[in-house]
Motif scaffolding. Structure first.
Motif, PDB file in Angstrom:
ATOM      1  N   VAL A   1     -56.866 106.814 -13.280  1.00  0.00           N
ATOM      2  CA  VAL A   1     -56.393 105.633 -12.564  1.00  0.00           C
ATOM      3  C   VAL A   1     -57.593 104.871 -12.027  1.00  0.00           C
ATOM      4  O   VAL A   1     -58.722 105.348 -12.055  1.00  0.00           O
ATOM      5  N   ALA A   2     -57.347 103.678 -11.494  1.00  0.00           N
ATOM      6  CA  ALA A   2     -58.414 102.821 -10.982  1.00  0.00           C
ATOM      7  C   ALA A   2     -59.159 103.513  -9.846  1.00  0.00           C
ATOM      8  O   ALA A   2     -58.588 104.338  -9.123  1.00  0.00           O
ATOM      9  N   ALA A   3     -60.419 103.146  -9.694  1.00  0.00           N
ATOM     10  CA  ALA A   3     -61.227 103.694  -8.600  1.00  0.00           C
ATOM     11  C   ALA A   3     -60.569 103.325  -7.270  1.00  0.00           C
ATOM     12  O   ALA A   3     -60.084 102.208  -7.083  1.00  0.00           O
ATOM     13  N   GLY A   4     -60.532 104.271  -6.336  1.00  0.00           N
ATOM     14  CA  GLY A   4     -59.923 104.043  -5.035  1.00  0.00           C
ATOM     15  C   GLY A   4     -58.431 104.332  -5.002  1.00  0.00           C
ATOM     16  O   GLY A   4     -57.777 104.080  -4.004  1.00  0.00           O
ATOM     17  N   TYR A   5     -57.887 104.852  -6.105  1.00  0.00           N
ATOM     18  CA  TYR A   5     -56.469 105.162  -6.190  1.00  0.00           C
ATOM     19  C   TYR A   5     -56.301 106.602  -6.658  1.00  0.00           C
ATOM     20  O   TYR A   5     -57.216 107.195  -7.208  1.00  0.00           O
ATOM     21  N   ARG A   6     -55.098 107.162  -6.434  1.00  0.00           N
ATOM     22  CA  ARG A   6     -54.843 108.536  -6.841  1.00  0.00           C
ATOM     23  C   ARG A   6     -53.452 108.636  -7.455  1.00  0.00           C
ATOM     24  O   ARG A   6     -52.555 107.859  -7.133  1.00  0.00           O
ATOM     25  N   LEU A   7     -53.313 109.603  -8.337  1.00  0.00           N
ATOM     26  CA  LEU A   7     -52.044 109.886  -8.983  1.00  0.00           C
ATOM     27  C   LEU A   7     -51.199 110.717  -8.022  1.00  0.00           C
ATOM     28  O   LEU A   7     -51.653 111.740  -7.523  1.00  0.00           O
ATOM     29  N   LEU A  41     -53.640 105.706 -18.475  1.00  0.00           N
ATOM     30  CA  LEU A  41     -53.584 105.244 -17.086  1.00  0.00           C
ATOM     31  C   LEU A  41     -54.902 104.622 -16.639  1.00  0.00           C
ATOM     32  O   LEU A  41     -55.097 104.378 -15.450  1.00  0.00           O
ATOM     33  N   ASN A  42     -55.796 104.357 -17.561  1.00  0.00           N
ATOM     34  CA  ASN A  42     -57.092 103.771 -17.230  1.00  0.00           C
ATOM     35  C   ASN A  42     -56.923 102.459 -16.471  1.00  0.00           C
ATOM     36  O   ASN A  42     -56.295 101.528 -16.960  1.00  0.00           O
ATOM     37  N   GLY A  43     -57.470 102.382 -15.266  1.00  0.00           N
ATOM     38  CA  GLY A  43     -57.454 101.161 -14.478  1.00  0.00           C
ATOM     39  C   GLY A  43     -56.148 100.856 -13.779  1.00  0.00           C
ATOM     40  O   GLY A  43     -56.040  99.845 -13.092  1.00  0.00           O
ATOM     41  N   VAL A  69     -38.144 108.356 -23.616  1.00  0.00           N
ATOM     42  CA  VAL A  69     -37.855 108.732 -22.235  1.00  0.00           C
ATOM     43  C   VAL A  69     -38.547 107.727 -21.311  1.00  0.00           C
ATOM     44  O   VAL A  69     -39.557 107.120 -21.683  1.00  0.00           O
ATOM     45  N   LEU A  70     -37.981 107.544 -20.135  1.00  0.00           N
ATOM     46  CA  LEU A  70     -38.596 106.696 -19.120  1.00  0.00           C
ATOM     47  C   LEU A  70     -39.569 107.564 -18.327  1.00  0.00           C
ATOM     48  O   LEU A  70     -39.168 108.573 -17.752  1.00  0.00           O
ATOM     49  N   VAL A  71     -40.820 107.184 -18.320  1.00  0.00           N
ATOM     50  CA  VAL A  71     -41.832 107.927 -17.572  1.00  0.00           C
ATOM     51  C   VAL A  71     -42.170 107.127 -16.324  1.00  0.00           C
ATOM     52  O   VAL A  71     -42.504 105.939 -16.403  1.00  0.00           O
ATOM     53  N   ARG A  72     -42.046 107.780 -15.184  1.00  0.00           N
ATOM     54  CA  ARG A  72     -42.370 107.156 -13.896  1.00  0.00           C
ATOM     55  C   ARG A  72     -43.650 107.780 -13.382  1.00  0.00           C
ATOM     56  O   ARG A  72     -43.755 108.997 -13.244  1.00  0.00           O
ATOM     57  N   VAL A  73     -44.618 106.919 -13.094  1.00  0.00           N
ATOM     58  CA  VAL A  73     -45.914 107.360 -12.607  1.00  0.00           C
ATOM     59  C   VAL A  73     -46.102 106.782 -11.212  1.00  0.00           C
ATOM     60  O   VAL A  73     -45.976 105.573 -11.011  1.00  0.00           O
ATOM     61  N   GLY A  74     -46.378 107.650 -10.248  1.00  0.00           N
ATOM     62  CA  GLY A  74     -46.648 107.212  -8.885  1.00  0.00           C
ATOM     63  C   GLY A  74     -48.153 107.149  -8.652  1.00  0.00           C
ATOM     64  O   GLY A  74     -48.863 108.114  -8.920  1.00  0.00           O
ATOM     65  N   ILE A  75     -48.610 106.005  -8.177  1.00  0.00           N
ATOM     66  CA  ILE A  75     -50.034 105.810  -7.890  1.00  0.00           C
ATOM     67  C   ILE A  75     -50.134 105.203  -6.502  1.00  0.00           C
ATOM     68  O   ILE A  75     -49.402 104.272  -6.172  1.00  0.00           O
TER      69      ILE A  75
END
Length: 175
Positions: A1-7, A41-43, A69-75
């Motif tokens: 993920v983008a710098a400063g963020y977390r999965l 999930l880059n960026g 399938v629907l994939v939900r990603v929390g960031i």
């Protein structure tokens, strides 16, 4: 993920699908799960809902019409705080013909918010202001207001919480 963020989370809907194979050996060799197509999930810096195809081994099919399938990603942003010492207190709303003396002339401001925003914050993006509108000659204990250009930040504290303002007739204000 983008710098400063977390999965924070990855989940898929439906969480299970029924598969079929006419070859019993292929079916028994399945690991108990079916992967989706790769997800980059880059960026990425915000929650994401995306439909992904199933990565079915050769000779295996899905029972029914569920091929995606629907994939939900929390960031979420990584949060932190930043201390800004010696921010000059500005005055607004002083009536013409009056001057004001501020004590102390500077305060410390502590802001919190996403690391990515705090990293790019400039001291010129933050102002500490005391509004003297409708105030006459006298001495006042007033709480300054913090103004900042970047949204998603929060003021944790101003130290000291109030400043002393003495309003007099004539002259120039300090600062």
């Amino acid at each position: 993920v983008a710098a400063g963020y977390r999965l924070t989370n990855i989940s898929c809907f439906p969480p299970a699908v029924t598969v079929f194979s006419s070859n019993p050996q292929i079916f028994s060799d399945l690991p108990g799960y079916i992967e989706t197509q790769p997800l980059d999930l880059n960026g990425v810096n915000d929650d994401l809902d995306i439909s992904l195809g199933l990565n079915l081994p050769e000779g295996v099919s899905v029972v029914g019409e569920q091929t995606e399938v629907l994939v939900r990603v929390g960031i979420a942003a990584i949060e932190s705080s930043l201390m800004l010492p010696n921010v000059t207190v500005e005055i607004t709303g002083l009536s013409p013909g009056f001057r004001a003396v501020i004590s102390p002339e500077t305060v410390m401001v502590i802001l919190s918010g996403p690391v990515a925003l705090l990293d790019r914050l400039e001291i010129t993006d933050v102002r500490v202001v005391v509004d003297l509108t409708d105030l006459g000659v006298g001495t006042y204990q007033l709480e300054p207001e913090v103004e900042y250009l970047l949204t998603d930040l929060a003021v944790e504290s101003i130290l000291p919480e109030s400043v002393e303002i003495t309003i007099m007739r004539g002259g120039t204000s300090s600062p």
